[in-house]
Motif scaffolding. Structure first.
Motif, mmCIF file in Angstrom:
data_model
loop_
_atom_site.group_PDB
_atom_site.id
_atom_site.type_symbol
_atom_site.label_atom_id
_atom_site.label_comp_id
_atom_site.label_asym_id
_atom_site.label_seq_id
_atom_site.Cartn_x
_atom_site.Cartn_y
_atom_site.Cartn_z
ATOM 1 N N ARG A 1 0.794 -1.227 0.000
ATOM 2 C CA ARG A 1 0.000 0.000 0.000
ATOM 3 C C ARG A 1 0.828 1.280 0.000
ATOM 4 N N GLU A 2 1.957 1.259 0.719
ATOM 5 C CA GLU A 2 2.730 2.501 0.861
ATOM 6 C C GLU A 2 3.803 2.602 -0.218
ATOM 7 N N GLU A 3 4.053 3.825 -0.614
ATOM 8 C CA GLU A 3 5.096 4.049 -1.600
ATOM 9 C C GLU A 3 6.455 3.899 -0.923
ATOM 10 N N ILE A 4 7.281 2.999 -1.453
ATOM 11 C CA ILE A 4 8.608 2.778 -0.856
ATOM 12 C C ILE A 4 9.630 3.711 -1.504
ATOM 13 N N PHE A 5 9.443 4.007 -2.771
ATOM 14 C CA PHE A 5 10.325 4.904 -3.530
ATOM 15 C C PHE A 5 11.763 4.395 -3.503
ATOM 16 N N GLY A 6 11.878 3.109 -3.764
ATOM 17 C CA GLY A 6 13.193 2.480 -3.821
ATOM 18 C C GLY A 6 13.093 1.198 -4.622
ATOM 19 N N PRO A 7 14.213 0.466 -4.741
ATOM 20 C CA PRO A 7 14.245 -0.715 -5.613
ATOM 21 C C PRO A 7 13.617 -1.942 -4.956
ATOM 22 N N VAL A 8 12.367 -1.822 -4.560
ATOM 23 C CA VAL A 8 11.694 -2.894 -3.837
ATOM 24 C C VAL A 8 10.351 -3.168 -4.515
ATOM 25 N N LEU A 9 10.183 -4.405 -4.943
ATOM 26 C CA LEU A 9 8.977 -4.789 -5.668
ATOM 27 C C LEU A 9 8.126 -5.710 -4.804
ATOM 28 N N SER A 10 6.835 -5.408 -4.722
ATOM 29 C CA SER A 10 5.911 -6.288 -4.011
ATOM 30 C C SER A 10 5.136 -7.106 -5.035
ATOM 31 N N VAL A 11 5.131 -8.426 -4.866
ATOM 32 C CA VAL A 11 4.481 -9.299 -5.844
ATOM 33 C C VAL A 11 3.202 -9.885 -5.251
ATOM 34 N N LEU A 12 2.096 -9.630 -5.940
ATOM 35 C CA LEU A 12 0.802 -10.172 -5.552
ATOM 36 C C LEU A 12 0.275 -11.016 -6.710
ATOM 37 N N THR A 13 -0.741 -11.825 -6.446
ATOM 38 C CA THR A 13 -1.295 -12.619 -7.544
ATOM 39 C C THR A 13 -2.777 -12.318 -7.727
ATOM 40 N N PHE A 14 -3.283 -12.698 -8.897
ATOM 41 C CA PHE A 14 -4.719 -12.592 -9.156
ATOM 42 C C PHE A 14 -5.136 -13.792 -10.001
ATOM 43 N N ARG A 15 -6.455 -14.026 -10.044
ATOM 44 C CA ARG A 15 -6.954 -15.190 -10.788
ATOM 45 C C ARG A 15 -7.670 -14.809 -12.068
ATOM 46 N N THR A 16 -8.427 -13.704 -12.047
ATOM 47 C CA THR A 16 -9.201 -13.307 -13.229
ATOM 48 C C THR A 16 -8.913 -11.845 -13.548
ATOM 49 N N PRO A 17 -9.197 -11.432 -14.783
ATOM 50 C CA PRO A 17 -8.970 -10.018 -15.135
ATOM 51 C C PRO A 17 -9.694 -9.065 -14.177
ATOM 52 N N GLN A 18 -10.925 -9.412 -13.799
ATOM 53 C CA GLN A 18 -11.668 -8.522 -12.907
ATOM 54 C C GLN A 18 -10.951 -8.383 -11.561
ATOM 55 N N GLU A 19 -10.409 -9.498 -11.075
ATOM 56 C CA GLU A 19 -9.689 -9.433 -9.802
ATOM 57 C C GLU A 19 -8.436 -8.553 -9.935
ATOM 58 N N ALA A 20 -7.801 -8.637 -11.088
ATOM 59 C CA ALA A 20 -6.623 -7.791 -11.324
ATOM 60 C C ALA A 20 -7.004 -6.317 -11.241
ATOM 61 N N ILE A 21 -8.121 -5.972 -11.884
ATOM 62 C CA ILE A 21 -8.586 -4.582 -11.865
ATOM 63 C C ILE A 21 -8.924 -4.159 -10.434
ATOM 64 N N ASP A 22 -9.684 -5.020 -9.734
ATOM 65 C CA ASP A 22 -10.104 -4.669 -8.377
ATOM 66 C C ASP A 22 -8.899 -4.406 -7.484
ATOM 67 N N LYS A 23 -7.912 -5.287 -7.582
ATOM 68 C CA LYS A 23 -6.724 -5.118 -6.730
ATOM 69 C C LYS A 23 -5.902 -3.907 -7.177
ATOM 70 N N ALA A 24 -5.776 -3.734 -8.475
ATOM 71 C CA ALA A 24 -4.971 -2.616 -8.983
ATOM 72 C C ALA A 24 -5.558 -1.277 -8.532
ATOM 73 N N ASN A 25 -6.889 -1.193 -8.564
ATOM 74 C CA ASN A 25 -7.529 0.082 -8.208
ATOM 75 C C ASN A 25 -7.705 0.267 -6.703
ATOM 76 N N ASN A 26 -7.489 -0.791 -5.952
ATOM 77 C CA ASN A 26 -7.691 -0.738 -4.502
ATOM 78 C C ASN A 26 -6.464 -0.110 -3.824
ATOM 79 N N THR A 27 -6.292 1.190 -4.049
ATOM 80 C CA THR A 27 -5.153 1.928 -3.509
ATOM 81 C C THR A 27 -5.556 3.391 -3.433
ATOM 82 N N PRO A 28 -5.001 4.122 -2.480
ATOM 83 C CA PRO A 28 -5.318 5.561 -2.438
ATOM 84 C C PRO A 28 -4.667 6.333 -3.582
#
Lengths: 312, 479
Positions: B386-413
């Motif tokens: 959720r928080e911006e790290i502003f450094g070389p750190v990648l958080s990896v999450l998974t999704f199952r369907t395109p809709q879930e990808a959208i929901d998770k992608a947009n679920n951020t301030p």
């Protein structure tokens, strides 16, 4: 582990499971690797390594025994003034010149330099299977220990992948333990990088020891994006099967800068374990003299004129 | 056999850095009131590069007065085509001095010379060229007939792309006919000061561009100054909110380009090898100091293992070290403060149960460094998602369907950037349509062009920079 069981359905399933190649992304990656700055000691290492990987080639209608012997001399001692220059990886000639090359190499201390013959109705590959088999048999009988066969591009583009596959299997069987098999795609005729990836897996599954970009008769040939995709293919094939397949770019690599770019591609794609003549070759003729001139430049601090390297 | 790349350092001798720099007010370098200065360092070795003046409230007053005078007496009276000529001149000088600027930016920022040479500086020049062309075509900017400039713009820029952010701010402001007071980031003032020299070299009328070095307090004086008509800020969401509060209820117009937590969505039908390059470019370009970084990787679960395996192998090849070496892929973290923040959030990631992996590369003893790092097994509830790290750190999450990808992608301030990786055109378009982000890249990442507007939704900011949209933020409709 084998990727296919020899049936058409298994072959199609393997090719369909391959991820697509994004042309723009592949070009960008190849271009980025082209910006690597290889200087001083690493340049010196790269030049010698590149020399040792050259398949010194003459594939002309005008080839004569004299021309081929001259090339063999160059292969064994690329720079007559400097014994520290390594010999090249192999000599690559037409079928009928194999015996001349083999005999002369043996006579001048080049017994450890293999002779490669282009085969299977090179360069077009347009002949019957019987002719292609006979062509390869001739080369093997004459002492070739490497066979550079061309695939049937017409069949590949028409979707007859089984024909392409079976031909490679036949030629591989013929080569047996006597010769390494390099399979030439002529990527300038396959055109797309998706085709290059498919052809790579098809050839590797059929038993190729090396996959090779081009005949040298068609342009474009060994462009960096094409070689990148082929290096990704051998890397992934190794991860899946534990078998390392070699890569040979050929055609269009004329100067040291291009050759070093190829080595960088190998280093950062397939990895450093591919950086030897058993797994990477460069098919070239004019390249050798440019490498020698750059080698002299590093050694002496200045460029020598073109008359300080030999014309062969 | 290994192929070691011998050091290939760019020469630092192309740039002459003075021992100290004053503030650039009314066309001249002048000392700050009371002579206050602060050092600026090279984050790759912590050596002091120079001392720069510290602008206090009085200096801000002086600069704003100079900008106002230049606006009323000179710049707003100049014909638009003449303004354009100055911008063309600046653009050409930036190109001519590109190598010098690239080296200086690398020294002061810590980013690799390959990036300053191939991205930062050429893009900065491109922004001036692009906006130079706009100067006499403002009636096509979309704000109505006879568009008018706003007046004096106060501009505050971050340290991640110092000269590029300066050009994003100054080029449109000047093209539209405004004058500016600009504050570069505290840790990266040098290219802005060299840019002041470029203004002199281009004979830009005094006071049109004023550059004040300082810290947050200096920035606050600019924001709160009554003589300023427009504030443009790029930086953290936290500071952006403060600025929005200060500006609320005043006549000042405001654009904010703030943080992000960009989702980079990888579908199972993507071109995997090129996607890996895009992931690396998305999060490790500029050490991850990119507000639009693809810092949240959303991978379809069916290809997760393959993607992670290939990504880790690729990350092992990232060359971290001397930013001046032409073969360096990732340079130094810009400051010890930023490094501390990255470390803190990375530690939290481990404590929250995500699996941490870095490429294990050797790091230089001096300077501020952080290895390229990924966290797998991250879920939406964790801070590193959720928080911006502003450094070389990648958080990896998974999704199952395109809709879930959208929901998770947009679920951020946030809502600044997003990436989509798929070989299917229709899926790419559907995904792009449903993402709430200001910039969406398909099968590429971190591509910038002066003609393309850039900016965010929600807590990622207001307004756009670049293109016609960015230009209009410096104009008002005339009557």
């Amino acid at each position: 582990m084998l990727l296919v069981d020899g049936t058409e359905s298994s072959l199609r399933a393997m090719l369909q499971a391959l991820p697509p190649v994004d042309e723009v992304g592949a070009h960008a990656r190849a271009a980025m690797l082209g910006t690597r700055s290889i200087k001083t000691t690493s340049k010196s290492w790269a030049i010698d390594t590149a020399i040792s990987m050259i398949d010194l080639t003459t594939l002309e209608g005008s080839d004569t025994p004299g021309k081929v012997r001259a090339l063999c001399n160059k292969a064994v001692r690329p720079d007559s003034t400097d014994a520290t220059v390594p010999h090249v990886g192999a000599i690559c000639v037409y079928n009928d010149m194999v015996a001349v090359a083999r005999k002369h190499l043996d006579a001048i201390g080049g017994a450890d330099i293999p002779v490669a013959a282009v085969s299977t109705a090179f360069p077009s590959g347009r002949a019957s299977r019987e002719v292609k088999i006979r062509d390869t048999q001739d080369a093997l009988d004459a002492g070739a220990t490497e066979i550079d066969m061309v695939i049937d591009r017409g069949a590949f583009l028409a979707g007859d992948i089984m024909k392409v596959f079976t031909e490679i299997v036949y030629i591989k069987e013929l080569c047996g333990d006597r010769a390494h098999l390099k399979v030439i795609f002529e990527t300038g005729e396959l055109v797309t990088l998706d085709n290059v990836r498919k052809a790579s897996f098809l050839a590797m599954a059929a038993g190729a020891d090396f996959i090779k970009t081009s005949t040298g008769k068609i342009s474009p040939a060994a462009t960096p994006p094409v070689v990148l995709v082929m290096l990704e293919a051998v890397r992934d094939f190794y991860a899946q099967t534990g078998v390392k397949i070699g890569v040979k770019p050929a055609g269009g690599i004329r100067n040291t800068k291009d050759a070093i770019k190829q080595l960088v591609l190998v280093n950062e794609t397939a990895g450093a374990q591919w950086l030897n003549p058993q797994l990477f070759r460069i098919g070239a003729s004019a390249l050798l003299n440019d490498l020698l001139m750059q080698r002299m430049k590093l050694r002496d601090g200045h460029y020598a004129g073109p008359n300080y390297v030999t014309l062969d | 056999m290994t192929f070691e790349y011998a050091p290939a350092p760019e020469s630092a001798s192309v740039v002459n850095i003075a021992d100290s720099y004053g503030l650039f007010i009314n066309g001249k370098f002048v000392p700050a009131k009371g002579g206050m200065t602060f050092p600026t360092i090279n984050p790759a070795n912590e050596k002091v590069l120079s001392k720069v003046a510290y602008a206090s409230k009085d200096d801000v007053d002086k600069a704003v007065a100079a900008a106002r005078a230049a606006y009323t007496k000179v710049w707003s009276k100049l014909s638009p085509a003449e303004r354009g000529k100055y911008l063309f001149r600046i653009a050409r000088i930036l190109q001519e001095r590109a190598r010098e600027f690239a080296v200086l930016e690398t020294l002061n920022n810590g980013k690799p010379i390959r990036e300053t040479r191939d991205a930062d500086i050429p893009l900065a020049a491109a922004h001036f060229f692009y906006h130079a062309g706009w100067a006499d075509k403002l009636e096509h900017a979309g704000v109505g007939n006879n568009p008018k400039s706003l007046g004096v713009a106060g501009q505050i820029i971050p340290w991640n792309f110092p000269l590029l952010m300066l050009s994003w701010k100054i080029a449109p402001a000047l093209a539209a006919g405004n004058t500016v007071v600009l504050k570069p980031a505290e840790t990266t003032p040098l290219t802005a000061l060299f840019f002041a020299e470029v203004c002199q070299q281009a004979d830009l009328p005094p006071g049109v561009v004023n550059i004040l070095t300082g810290d947050g307090a200096t920035g606050s004086h600019i924001v709160n100054h009554p003589g300023i008509d427009k504030i443009a800020f790029t930086g953290s969401t936290e500071v952006g909110k403060l600025i929005a509060r200060s500006v609320a209820g005043t006549k000042k117009s405001l654009t904010l380009e703030l943080g992000g937590k960009g989702a980079n969505i990888v579908y199972e039908d993507a071109a995997i090898d090129e996607t890996i390059e895009g992931i690396v470019n998305g999060i490790f370009f500029n050490q991850g100091h990119v507000c639009c970084a693809g810092s949240r990787l959303l991978v379809q679960e069916s290809v997760h293992d393959e993607v992670i395996e290939k990504l880790q192998r690729r990350m092992s090849q990232i060359r971290v070290g001397d930013p001046m070496d032409k073969n360096t892929d990732m340079g130094a973290i810009n400051s010890s403060a930023q490094l501390a923040k990255i470390r803190e959030l990375a530690d939290v990631g481990g404590e929250e149960g995500a699996t941490r992996w870095d490429n294990g590369c050797e790091l230089p003893a001096k300077g501020f460094w952080f290895r390229p790092t990924i966290f797998t097994g991250v879920t939406q509830a964790q801070r590193i998602a959720r928080e911006e790290i502003f450094g070389p750190v990648l958080s990896v999450l998974t999704f199952r369907t395109p809709q879930e990808a959208i929901d998770k992608a947009n679920n951020t301030p946030f809502g600044l950037s997003a990436g989509i990786w798929s070989d299917k055109g229709s899926k790419v378009l559907w995904t792009a349509k449903n993402l709430k982000a200001g910039v969406i890249w398909a099968n590429t990442f971190n591509k910038f062009d002066p003609a393309s507007p850039f900016g965010g939704y929600k807590e990622s900011g207001w307004g756009r920079e670049g293109g016609r949209h960015g230009l209009s933020a410096y104009l008002k409709g005339g009557k």
